[in-house]
Each structure stands twice: as C-alpha cells, then as structure tokens.
Design a protein around this motif. Structure first.
Motif, mmCIF file in Angstrom:
data_model
loop_
_atom_site.group_PDB
_atom_site.id
_atom_site.type_symbol
_atom_site.label_atom_id
_atom_site.label_comp_id
_atom_site.label_asym_id
_atom_site.label_seq_id
_atom_site.Cartn_x
_atom_site.Cartn_y
_atom_site.Cartn_z
ATOM 1 N N ASN A 60 0.744 -1.208 0.180
ATOM 2 C CA ASN A 60 -0.010 -0.023 0.017
ATOM 3 C C ASN A 60 0.921 1.251 -0.023
ATOM 4 O OD1 ASN A 60 -2.324 -1.494 0.031
ATOM 5 N ND2 ASN A 60 -2.454 -1.536 2.178
ATOM 6 N N GLU A 61 1.909 0.976 1.027
ATOM 7 C CA GLU A 61 2.765 2.359 0.812
ATOM 8 C C GLU A 61 3.577 2.569 -0.713
ATOM 9 O OE1 GLU A 61 6.622 3.961 3.412
ATOM 10 O OE2 GLU A 61 5.880 2.054 3.919
ATOM 11 N N HIS A 62 4.042 1.379 -1.058
ATOM 12 C CA HIS A 62 4.685 1.529 -2.476
ATOM 13 C C HIS A 62 3.533 2.227 -3.541
ATOM 14 C CE1 HIS A 62 6.203 0.201 -6.140
ATOM 15 N NE2 HIS A 62 7.507 0.104 -5.590
ATOM 16 N N LYS A 63 2.236 1.781 -3.386
ATOM 17 C CA LYS A 63 1.642 2.287 -4.261
ATOM 18 C C LYS A 63 1.172 3.873 -4.243
ATOM 19 C CE LYS A 63 -3.408 1.385 -6.034
ATOM 20 N NZ LYS A 63 -4.585 0.771 -5.957
ATOM 21 N N ALA A 64 0.926 4.105 -2.840
ATOM 22 C CA ALA A 64 0.781 5.435 -2.656
ATOM 23 C C ALA A 64 1.719 6.558 -3.043
ATOM 24 C CB ALA A 64 0.612 5.446 -1.156
ATOM 25 N N LEU A 65 2.932 5.801 -2.744
ATOM 26 C CA LEU A 65 4.272 6.646 -2.988
ATOM 27 C C LEU A 65 4.451 6.826 -4.452
ATOM 28 C CD1 LEU A 65 6.774 5.810 -0.234
ATOM 29 C CD2 LEU A 65 5.698 7.838 -0.301
ATOM 30 N N ALA A 66 4.201 5.769 -5.132
ATOM 31 C CA ALA A 66 4.221 5.801 -6.584
ATOM 32 C C ALA A 66 3.533 6.849 -7.170
ATOM 33 C CB ALA A 66 4.213 4.400 -7.276
ATOM 34 N N GLU A 67 2.243 6.715 -6.795
ATOM 35 C CA GLU A 67 1.261 7.741 -7.094
ATOM 36 C C GLU A 67 1.736 9.275 -6.824
ATOM 37 O OE1 GLU A 67 -3.595 8.703 -6.788
ATOM 38 O OE2 GLU A 67 -2.713 6.765 -6.056
ATOM 39 N N GLU A 68 2.193 9.253 -5.813
ATOM 40 C CA GLU A 68 2.744 11.001 -5.232
ATOM 41 C C GLU A 68 3.691 11.090 -5.925
ATOM 42 O OE1 GLU A 68 4.885 13.153 -1.681
ATOM 43 O OE2 GLU A 68 3.954 10.964 -1.126
ATOM 44 N N LEU A 69 4.695 10.183 -6.554
ATOM 45 C CA LEU A 69 5.838 10.602 -7.085
ATOM 46 C C LEU A 69 5.557 10.938 -8.659
ATOM 47 C CD1 LEU A 69 8.906 10.589 -7.637
ATOM 48 C CD2 LEU A 69 8.627 8.316 -8.451
ATOM 49 N N ALA A 70 4.270 10.302 -9.141
ATOM 50 C CA ALA A 70 4.042 10.589 -10.480
ATOM 51 C C ALA A 70 3.414 12.176 -10.518
ATOM 52 C CB ALA A 70 2.884 9.551 -10.863
ATOM 53 N N ASN A 71 2.629 12.578 -9.511
ATOM 54 C CA ASN A 71 1.987 13.880 -9.396
ATOM 55 C C ASN A 71 3.144 14.767 -9.162
ATOM 56 O OD1 ASN A 71 -0.622 12.637 -9.426
ATOM 57 N ND2 ASN A 71 -0.873 12.217 -7.199
ATOM 58 N N LEU A 72 4.070 14.504 -8.333
ATOM 59 C CA LEU A 72 4.955 15.637 -8.344
ATOM 60 C C LEU A 72 5.930 15.912 -9.542
ATOM 61 C CD1 LEU A 72 6.548 14.225 -4.709
ATOM 62 C CD2 LEU A 72 5.306 16.445 -5.150
ATOM 63 N N LYS A 73 6.253 14.695 -10.168
ATOM 64 C CA LYS A 73 6.988 15.012 -11.527
ATOM 65 C C LYS A 73 6.050 15.684 -12.444
ATOM 66 C CE LYS A 73 10.391 11.133 -11.060
ATOM 67 N NZ LYS A 73 10.951 10.140 -11.600
ATOM 68 N N ALA A 74 4.832 15.486 -12.438
ATOM 69 C CA ALA A 74 3.920 16.067 -13.323
ATOM 70 C C ALA A 74 3.815 17.709 -12.923
ATOM 71 C CB ALA A 74 2.578 15.439 -13.290
ATOM 72 N N LEU A 75 3.661 17.831 -11.707
ATOM 73 C CA LEU A 75 3.740 19.237 -11.090
ATOM 74 C C LEU A 75 4.782 20.153 -11.539
ATOM 75 C CD1 LEU A 75 2.333 21.372 -9.251
ATOM 76 C CD2 LEU A 75 3.696 20.388 -7.454
ATOM 77 N N THR A 76 6.249 19.356 -11.288
ATOM 78 C CA THR A 76 7.217 20.196 -11.675
ATOM 79 C C THR A 76 7.650 20.344 -13.263
ATOM 80 O OG1 THR A 76 8.598 18.105 -11.584
ATOM 81 C CG2 THR A 76 8.508 19.208 -9.595
ATOM 82 N N SER A 77 6.791 19.677 -14.006
ATOM 83 C CA SER A 77 6.997 19.950 -15.566
ATOM 84 C C SER A 77 5.992 20.729 -16.037
ATOM 85 C CB SER A 77 7.042 18.329 -16.071
ATOM 86 O OG SER A 77 5.918 17.880 -15.886
ATOM 87 N N SER A 78 5.075 21.125 -15.472
ATOM 88 C CA SER A 78 3.875 21.966 -15.743
ATOM 89 C C SER A 78 3.620 23.223 -15.099
ATOM 90 C CB SER A 78 2.557 20.839 -15.737
ATOM 91 O OG SER A 78 1.418 21.613 -16.086
ATOM 92 N N PRO A 79 4.137 24.342 -15.598
ATOM 93 C CA PRO A 79 3.688 25.822 -14.983
ATOM 94 C C PRO A 79 2.282 25.754 -14.724
ATOM 95 C CG PRO A 79 5.559 25.861 -16.787
ATOM 96 C CD PRO A 79 4.810 24.491 -16.898
ATOM 97 N N ALA A 80 1.469 25.422 -15.403
ATOM 98 C CA ALA A 80 -0.035 25.600 -15.313
ATOM 99 C C ALA A 80 -0.418 24.886 -13.963
ATOM 100 C CB ALA A 80 -0.881 25.250 -16.542
ATOM 101 N N LYS A 81 0.285 23.623 -13.796
ATOM 102 C CA LYS A 81 -0.277 22.961 -12.545
ATOM 103 C C LYS A 81 0.538 23.354 -11.476
ATOM 104 C CE LYS A 81 -0.840 18.397 -14.640
ATOM 105 N NZ LYS A 81 -0.618 16.893 -14.452
ATOM 106 N N GLN A 82 1.538 24.105 -11.398
ATOM 107 C CA GLN A 82 2.342 24.788 -10.442
ATOM 108 C C GLN A 82 1.355 26.164 -9.913
ATOM 109 O OE1 GLN A 82 6.278 25.709 -11.785
ATOM 110 N NE2 GLN A 82 6.832 23.553 -12.400
ATOM 111 N N TRP A 83 1.006 26.946 -10.950
ATOM 112 C CA TRP A 83 0.067 27.910 -10.554
ATOM 113 C C TRP A 83 -1.182 27.615 -10.214
ATOM 114 C CZ3 TRP A 83 3.098 31.859 -9.920
ATOM 115 C CH2 TRP A 83 4.141 32.306 -10.677
ATOM 116 N N LYS A 84 -1.816 26.706 -10.491
ATOM 117 C CA LYS A 84 -2.838 26.032 -9.889
ATOM 118 C C LYS A 84 -2.796 25.673 -8.425
ATOM 119 C CE LYS A 84 -6.568 22.767 -10.459
ATOM 120 N NZ LYS A 84 -7.107 21.480 -11.392
ATOM 121 N N LYS A 85 -1.674 24.804 -8.132
ATOM 122 C CA LYS A 85 -1.058 24.401 -7.024
ATOM 123 C C LYS A 85 -1.029 25.756 -5.801
ATOM 124 C CE LYS A 85 0.001 21.680 -3.587
ATOM 125 N NZ LYS A 85 -0.761 20.735 -2.930
#
Length: 733
Positions: free
Chosen positions: A445-470
């Motif tokens: 469960n922890e591995h699944k949650a962290l993998a999802e968090e990692l994907a979201n973080l990488k998507a966030l750092t690569s998208s200015p639009a998502k950064q401003w929304k955050k």
C-alpha cells in the motif's frame, strides 16, 4: 625576545585620493545599511533582524502548541547565533512583532507586558515570554524542506535562511518602515484576504491592471482601524507608482446627552498614534485656546479605546468640531507610502502593488518547485527501499537462510537478488517481526501511494500551469486560516481646502485688549469705561488700549520693523495681569512695541521710519503665520498709523513741519519706502494722517489737543524741508 621587523616601505600605505577612499568606504556602509538593516525583502517582507528572530524561534520549536519561553532566551539565541548586534534592538523588534496595535497579523504570541497603545514600553525581556503564532508558522512552512537558500552566519558556525518561504504576502499584510542611507521605505498594512484575492486574480489573469487590483485592494487596513479619506484616485496612483500617502482619521460617533447636549466618543485612533500623547495634545490645545470649539477631553478607555470630547457649546455642530480637531491634532494623520524594497536579487527599488504581488507569487513558485524536488528525492529513496523489501517477501526463506548461514550476508544478498548496497543495509537492519505477512500488505500500500505521489510531483514540476494552480489552492487555504474582517473603513475623499478654519468657529464677543508698557497683554470682556481703574504690576502702566472682538487678529508693530500677528482669542483673561507678549511672539529683547491694531480687512497702514522714509502698506499683506512675524520695514520703525485720511503731516527733530497728500506715497508690502521729509541732520519725530476737510490736530506740552486752522500754509510736496510749525508743536498724538 621576539623582534618584529616592519613591512617593506609602503606595505601598509594605500596611495589614493582622499575623495576616492571616502566615497568607496561610504558606499560600502550605505549598501550595508540598505540591504542588511533598513529595507525589507519583497518576497517575505522581512528585514534581517525579524527573519532571524522568526528562524531562531522555529529552531527552538516555539510553535503555537508549545509552551512559551522567556524572551531573554530568544534574544540571547538570536544575538549569539545569527544577529551580532545589541540585545535592545533585537528585543524591540520582537516586541513589535507581538503588538496587535502595531502588526495587522502578529507573528509573535507574547505573554506578559508587551506595551500598549498609550505608548508605555514593554517589560524587560527577563519578565516576558513568547512563542510563534499560527501566522508565523505559515511564513516558515517548508523551511526544513530545502524551500529556500541558506547562507553562513556571521561567524561561519551555523546557517541562516536568506529568505523565508512566506505562505502569505507578509510585506503588504503587515507593512514595513525604515530609513537607510539616501533612501527610506514606508509600506502600510493591508488585509491579507484582499491581498490573496488580488493574487488569485493575477493567477487567473496575469495581464490584470493595477486599477483592477485596486478594486480588490481599495486601500490599507491598519491594525488600529480608523477611516481612510484619501480617495480612490490618489490610492490608485500610489499603487501604480509605489509612492504617495493615505490620510487616516480617527473613528468617532456622537452620543446624545440630556437636555439636548451631546458628547463625541472616539473609538479608534490613527495608526502609530499613541493615545496618551494624543490626549495630552488635545488638552494642550484647550489650554492654549487653539481649539475654540473643544471644551474638555477625558480618557474613559478600558480594554477598548474610548476618548470623550465635550464641545464648548451644545450649539456647535459635531462635524464642525471634529473637522477643526482633524486639522489641529493627530486625530488625522497622513501615512506616507514609499514601497521601496529589495527584489529577489537584493537590488533596492520602488515597486507598485502589482509588482509586489507578482514578486511574491514568483517566490511561491520557486518555493513550490524546491519543496517538490526535495520531496521527489525522498520519495524515490523510499521507493527504492520498498523495492528491496518486496524482493525479501518474495524470497523470505532464502533471505533468512543467507542471513543465518552466510559469513558475508550483505554481499551475498547483493549478488543473489541484485540489490543495491542501500537496500541490503536496510534489509539487514530490519527487525524480523516486521517481515510478518501483515507487513507485506502495508508495504504494498505504501509503495502504491508513494508511486502515485511521485507521478504527481513529477507532473507538477514539469507543468507551469499545474504549479500556478497548486499555488492558488495553497493561497485559498491560507485565506481560510487567516480570515479577518477589514478594520479600516475606506471613505470618500475629503477636500481639505474646503475646511473652514477653526477661527471661524470662535464665538464673536466684544473685548478690550490691554497692553502694558512692559509688554504684558490681556483681554477683558466688553468695553473699558475708565482706563484709570486698570491695575498693573508695580512700576508698569498702560501702553495700548484696543477695542475689538474675540475673532480679531491683532497686528503688533515692533521697532525693529517687524509686524506680528496674534489671535485675540488666545489672550489671557483680564482678571490678572495677563502674560508677557514675548511668550506669544519671537520679539527681540532690544525691540519695543510701536503700535497695536485689531486687523481690518482691506485697511492700510502708513509705515514710517526714524530716518524719515515711509510707504503705505495693505494690512492684508502684513498678516503673519509664524511667531517670527513679517519683516515690513528695512530700518527702525517710528510709527505705524492706520490711513483714515487723505493728507500726511510730519515733524522732524529740527521742529520743521511738512504736510503733503497721502497719494504721493507708494503702496508696497515691505521695503524702505520713499523720503517723507528732508533734513540736513536728525530725523523724523512724529507723523500723522488726517482728512483735509476736518483739518489736523496736534498736542501741546500740557497734553491738550489743539486745532490747526491755517494748516494749508504748511502744504507742500513730499520730501520737502517744511517750515517751523506753530509754537509748542511737538507731536500729533
């Protein structure tokens, strides 16, 4: 004994022009003052001392849930580790961060005596305690997650943040003020909810104008409330240019009393105005008769401010009384706006409202990316370890065998399962009970949650639009946590030029002004029927007796050629001997009083010097606003006479008399004038103005007034020598 040889010739000598050396050193001092002491950073709104106090309290874990610690402990930590300056300056800064009447959003929760709005100082730091407020926690959030840069402290023994993460626009929320070398800053506090709404508008519409932002942020929001009467146009210009000001008034209300009377109650005073000093100033205005509409002032404050003003009369309008006090006291102030700050590169400059908010948003984006990168690094490390644990669970029996039987289990594990050294160490450090079957599900469960968090973080750092929304989501959460109604009311602009002068409200009462020979002045009500009954100090006597009204301006002509202006309403009552006139005007000890008049608008005075020169001066041009009066005559003044006729008569020290028409004299505001009468030696003794139809009069040696029926025999042109006057003629008054 050690012998120190001197360095080579010139080794300790710098050969350069003195001007260059001074300029370079003074510039270094100026830059140090600007960047390290006086100007705040646009990103977190702090000067170094405040930032160091915040960080030291954070390091001491003085969060809102913790117990407060002695301020002396905090000041010692700040001074010893981060801020090598005096403890008094550090404690003063800490106290201000805790005062709810100084900070719109206090950042220090002070326990004990931290001063009050009356101007009383805080107790000594050994008696008071402090901890951080929730607002301060928002400013520090993420500082332990590589959100900002750090630099070595002054002694290279530790590190301090260059800037704080700043969860809300603290620069504008709490304001700032400071004086540097050649520049200063003055930023008023604002409502953080309005500031965040303006930031959200910029996120949604980056091209939004300052005018659109000013619709959301209409003006400052001071911690002490009050009413801002600057007007939208002036505030918009200040927000556009970063320079301007805002006029702030006390909040007041009219309380009716019995029998038709009323009193005025002040419930909020302007920002940074000490209540105690304000009341003292109002009492002094009453004592000096500078507030003719105000009868009394008293302080009925408890926890809330309640200053009671009694009008002089129930017939006075409350609005008129307050308008006069706004002009005369600190019930109205003008808070300057000079948004001079340090940008992200440390360069000082004046920024407008939009530039300040945009700089804050850019900083928040940088903080977001740095925190995301910090989190990505740790998530990836944890996922790497979890990958190793998953291998363990798939081969649990073999792992246990290797650990029990092999001499070098770490090397065998790495070779057998393709683990990294980090994974192998972690597996070997794991307790056996953690390898139970139930832990396998938790790891998955922890591995699944962290993998999802990692994907979201990488998507966030690569998208200015998502950064401003955050960033927008974080700001909305901050607004909910810091919601606070506006305290300062934004009112319509008030035209100060339309204000009626306080003198216009002075009750018009007939008085008689009495000035003694020694310069003591007073006013008695009504008319003095018998001047001989007037009493003076021993050795003193009557000098001038002038009828007038309390609304009059008195013109005092002195022998040094100056004319002073004194308000008749400010004179002492006639019960005593009055007060020295020299306390009211800056009259030289060597100068005497030549004339005293109640000013008549449109009237004119004949100004004559002892040297025999003179001119006609309009009274309206002689009124002075300062105690120093107005220099009218270049020379020693002999006489100042109101022009009530069409002829002038003069008499010289040689007893020759000349009469000429008043129209021959020029009209001027000041100067030497023209020659009245010519003398081979000596000067002018006396001068008078008379109407040609009635003829002049003169006073004989016995003090009797005499007519002068044949005065036309002395009629001539101005500047003539004249002829010997009638027998006994010495003066005209």
């Amino acid at each position: 004994m050690t012998v120190h040889t001197p360095p080579p010739e010139g080794g300790r000598i710098v050969d350069e022009p003195m001007g260059d050396a001074l300029s370079r050193r003074y510039l270094a001092y100026a830059l140090s003052t600007i960047t390290n002491r006086a100007l705040p950073d646009v990103r977190d709104g702090f000067k170094p001392v405040h930032r160091r106090i915040m960080y030291a309290m954070h390091q001491m874990r003085l969060n809102p849930q913790a117990a407060a610690r002695k301020c002396a402990k905090v000041v010692g930590e700040v001074m010893g580790t981060y801020h090598p300056h005096g403890d008094a300056s550090i404690y003063d800064a800490l106290v201000r961060l805790a005062q709810d009447f100084a900070q719109r959003y206090p950042l220090v929760d002070g326990q004990g005596n931290f001063g009050n709005i009356d101007g009383d100082n805080a107790a000594a730091m050994r008696y008071t305690e402090c901890k951080l407020t929730p607002a301060a926690v928002l400013l520090m959030e993420g500082i332990d997650q590589d959100a900002v840069d750090f630099r070595p402290t002054y002694d290279d023994q530790d590190e301090e943040p260059v800037v704080l993460p700043a969860g809300f626009p603290n620069l504008l929320a709490n304001g700032s003020s400071g004086i540097a070398v050649g520049m200063a800053t003055s930023i008023p506090p604002h409502n953080v909810g309005e500031l965040i709404d303006a930031c959200l508008l910029l996120l949604e519409k980056p091209e939004a104008s300052t005018a659109e932002l000013a619709e959301i942020v209409p003006g400052p929001d001071f911690p002490t409330g009050g009413v801002a009467v600057e007007g939208h146009a002036a505030m918009l210009e200040a927000y556009e240019t970063g320079r301007g000001g805002v006029r702030l008034r006390a909040r007041w209300e009219r309380e009716p009393l019995e029998r038709g009377g009323y009193q005025i109650v002040i419930t909020e005073v302007p920002y940074q105005v000490q209540k105690g000093k304000l009341i003292e100033a109002l009492a002094e205005l009453i004592e000096q008769k500078k507030a003719p509409l105000l009868g009394d002032v008293r302080d009925e404050s408890a926890e809330d401010i309640r200053i009671v003003l009694d009008p002089k009369s129930r017939n006075i309008e409350a609005e008129s009384l307050m308008e006069s006090l706004f002009r005369l006291s600190d019930l109205e102030i003008r808070f300057p706006i000079n948004m001079n700050v340090l940008d992200a590169s440390g360069t000082p400059g004046v920024m407008g409202l939009k530039a300040c908010l945009q700089a804050f948003l850019d900083h928040r984006r940088d903080v977001l990316n740095r925190r995301s990168a910090w989190r990505i690094e740790r998530v990836e490390k944890r996922l790497h370890l979890l990958e190793g644990l998953r291998i363990v669970f798939l081969n649990l029996d073999e792992v246990i065998r290797i650990v029990r039987e092999e001499e070098t289990p770490k090397a065998v594990l790495i070779a057998r399962f393709g683990l990294s050294e980090l994974q192998a160490d972690y597996i070997l450090d794991t307790r056996l009970r953690q390898l139970a079957r139930i832990e396998e599900m938790a790891i998955e469960n922890e591995h699944k949650a962290l993998a999802e968090e990692l994907a979201n973080l990488k998507a966030l750092t690569s998208s200015p639009a998502k950064q401003w929304k955050k960033i927008g989501q974080e700001l909305e959460a901050t607004r909910k946590a810091m919601v606070s109604p506006r305290r300062t009311t934004i009112a319509e602009a008030v035209d100060s030029s339309a204000f009626v002068a306080p003198e216009a409200f002075i009750p018009r009462e007939a008085i008689t002004v009495i000035l003694s020979e020694r310069g003591w002045i007073r006013a008695v009500k009504g008319k003095v029927e018998d001047p001989s009954e007037l009493k003076f100090k021993e050795g003193d006597s009557l000098g001038f007796l002038v009828p007038g009204f309390t609304t009059d301006k008195l013109l005092v002509a002195a022998s040094d050629g100056r004319v002073f202006t004194v308000g008749a309403d400010k004179l002492a009552s006639g019960r005593g001997h009055g007060e020295p006139l020299r306390l009211m005007i800056d009259l030289e000890e060597s100068a005497g009083i030549v004339a005293l008049f109640a000013h008549q608008p449109g009237a004119k005075l004949l100004i004559a010097s002892k040297a025999g020169y003179g001119f006609i001066a309009p009274e309206d041009e002689l009124l002075a606003q300062k105690r120093g009066g107005k220099q009218v005559l270049n020379g020693d003044l002999l006489a100042a006479i109101r022009v009530t006729g069409d002829h002038v008569v003069t008499i010289g020290e040689n007893l020759k008399t000349l009469i000429f028409k008043a129209e021959e004299l020029p009209e001027m505001g000041r100067g030497k004038g023209v020659k009245l009468q010519s003398y081979k030696q000596g000067g002018l003794t006396d001068v008078a103005v008379f109407d040609g139809e009635a003829g002049p009069e003169w006073v004989d040696g016995g003090g009797r007034r005499r007519n002068w029926p044949d005065w036309k025999d002395w009629l001539g042109k101005r500047a003539g020598a004249g002829r010997m006057g009638p027998r006994g003629l010495r003066k005209f008054r």
